[in-house]
Design an enzyme around this catalytic site. Sequence first.
Site, PDB file in Angstrom:
ATOM      1  N   HIS A  15      -6.134   2.216  -6.332  1.00 45.51           N
ATOM      2  CA  HIS A  15      -5.407   1.383  -7.298  1.00 45.51           C
ATOM      3  C   HIS A  15      -4.213   0.734  -6.624  1.00 45.51           C
ATOM      4  O   HIS A  15      -3.546   1.334  -5.778  1.00 45.51           O
ATOM      5  CB  HIS A  15      -4.948   2.187  -8.516  1.00 45.51           C
ATOM      6  CG  HIS A  15      -4.276   3.480  -8.194  1.00 45.51           C
ATOM      7  ND1 HIS A  15      -4.969   4.604  -7.799  1.00 45.51           N
ATOM      8  CD2 HIS A  15      -2.967   3.831  -8.193  1.00 45.51           C
ATOM      9  CE1 HIS A  15      -4.118   5.595  -7.573  1.00 45.51           C
ATOM     10  NE2 HIS A  15      -2.885   5.146  -7.797  1.00 45.51           N
TER      11      HIS A  15
ATOM     12  N   ASN B  66      -0.729   3.742  -2.767  1.00 49.04           N
ATOM     13  CA  ASN B  66      -0.463   5.060  -2.193  1.00 49.04           C
ATOM     14  C   ASN B  66      -1.785   5.650  -1.709  1.00 49.04           C
ATOM     15  O   ASN B  66      -2.757   5.692  -2.467  1.00 49.04           O
ATOM     16  CB  ASN B  66       0.163   5.979  -3.251  1.00 49.04           C
ATOM     17  CG  ASN B  66       1.545   5.504  -3.671  1.00 49.04           C
ATOM     18  OD1 ASN B  66       2.345   5.077  -2.841  1.00 49.04           O
ATOM     19  ND2 ASN B  66       1.833   5.547  -4.966  1.00 49.04           N
TER      20      ASN B  66
ATOM     21  N   HIS C  80      -0.554  -0.887  -7.393  1.00 55.06           N
ATOM     22  CA  HIS C  80       0.520  -0.997  -8.377  1.00 55.06           C
ATOM     23  C   HIS C  80       1.131  -2.396  -8.258  1.00 55.06           C
ATOM     24  O   HIS C  80       1.494  -2.817  -7.152  1.00 55.06           O
ATOM     25  CB  HIS C  80       1.640   0.006  -8.091  1.00 55.06           C
ATOM     26  CG  HIS C  80       1.247   1.452  -8.159  1.00 55.06           C
ATOM     27  ND1 HIS C  80       1.615   2.270  -9.213  1.00 55.06           N
ATOM     28  CD2 HIS C  80       0.546   2.242  -7.310  1.00 55.06           C
ATOM     29  CE1 HIS C  80       1.163   3.500  -8.992  1.00 55.06           C
ATOM     30  NE2 HIS C  80       0.514   3.507  -7.843  1.00 55.06           N
TER      31      HIS C  80
HETATM   32  P1  5GP Z   1      -0.520   7.071  -7.738  1.00 61.56           P
HETATM   33  O1  5GP Z   1       0.631   8.036  -7.762  1.00 61.56           O
HETATM   34  O2  5GP Z   1      -1.848   7.786  -7.614  1.00 61.56           O
HETATM   35  O3  5GP Z   1      -0.363   5.958  -6.769  1.00 61.56           O
HETATM   36  O4  5GP Z   1      -0.490   6.357  -9.158  1.00 61.56           O
HETATM   37  C1  5GP Z   1      -1.153   6.826 -10.279  1.00 61.56           C
HETATM   38  C2  5GP Z   1      -0.527   6.142 -11.462  1.00 61.56           C
HETATM   39  O5  5GP Z   1      -1.393   6.286 -12.572  1.00 61.56           O
HETATM   40  C3  5GP Z   1       0.819   6.727 -11.878  1.00 61.56           C
HETATM   41  O6  5GP Z   1       1.813   5.715 -11.822  1.00 61.56           O
HETATM   42  C4  5GP Z   1       0.583   7.233 -13.293  1.00 61.56           C
HETATM   43  O7  5GP Z   1       1.683   7.038 -14.142  1.00 61.56           O
HETATM   44  C5  5GP Z   1      -0.634   6.443 -13.725  1.00 61.56           C
HETATM   45  N1  5GP Z   1      -1.488   7.124 -14.701  1.00 61.56           N
HETATM   46  C6  5GP Z   1      -1.943   8.398 -14.619  1.00 61.56           C
HETATM   47  N2  5GP Z   1      -2.726   8.687 -15.671  1.00 61.56           N
HETATM   48  C7  5GP Z   1      -2.770   7.551 -16.429  1.00 61.56           C
HETATM   49  C8  5GP Z   1      -3.424   7.248 -17.658  1.00 61.56           C
HETATM   50  O8  5GP Z   1      -4.131   8.047 -18.263  1.00 61.56           O
HETATM   51  N3  5GP Z   1      -3.234   5.989 -18.140  1.00 61.56           N
HETATM   52  C9  5GP Z   1      -2.464   5.055 -17.496  1.00 61.56           C
HETATM   53  N4  5GP Z   1      -2.366   3.849 -18.072  1.00 61.56           N
HETATM   54  N5  5GP Z   1      -1.837   5.328 -16.341  1.00 61.56           N
HETATM   55  C10 5GP Z   1      -1.983   6.564 -15.816  1.00 61.56           C
END
Ligand code: 5GP
Length: 114
Positions: A100, A87, A102
Site C-alpha cells: 500500500h 513501508n 500512503h
Molecule cells: P503500514 O503501517 O502497514 O504502512 O500502514 C497500514 C495502515 O493501514 C495504517 O496507517 C492503518 O491506520 C491503516 N489501517 C489498518 N487497518 C485499517 C482498516 O481496517 N481500515 C482502514 N481504512 N485503514 C486501516
Amino acid sequence: MMTENIFQKIIDRQIQADIVYEDEQCLAFRDINPQAPVHVLIIPKKVIRTHDEIQESDVELLGKLHWVAVQLARELGLKDGYRLVINCREQAGQTVPHLHMHLLGGREMHWPPG
Ligand code: 5GP
C-alpha cells in the site's frame, strides 16, 4: 508485526471503508487512523505482500498506483504538496501484509521521518 490482510476484506467489501477511487486494478480509501488531514491508502487489488516482493511484471501496476496518487492529490486539493510513503516490512513499520502507498497531505511535513 504484520497481522492478517485486512485490505483484502476491504477489496471484497467484507469490511467497510471510505473508498475514494476504484478501478479494475486499484483501490484507494481513507486511512482509519489518519496522520494528516488527507491520508489515503492506495493499493493494488493483486496481492503483493510487501514492496520487496514486486516482480518486473508488476512495473505497469506500480506506475498505475502513482497515477492514481497524482489524480487523488489534485482532486483532494493538495496543491502545496504531499508525501507518498511505502513501508516495507517490520523495520519500516509495515503492519498490513498487502502493498500500500500512503498519500499524506494538508499539513507541513518534516524530514527525517521517525
Ligand atoms: P503500514 O503501517 O502497514 O504502512 O500502514 C497500514 C495502515 O493501514 C495504517 O496507517 C492503518 O491506520 C491503516 N489501517 C489498518 N487497518 C485499517 C482498516 O481496517 N481500515 C482502514 N481504512 N485503514 C486501516
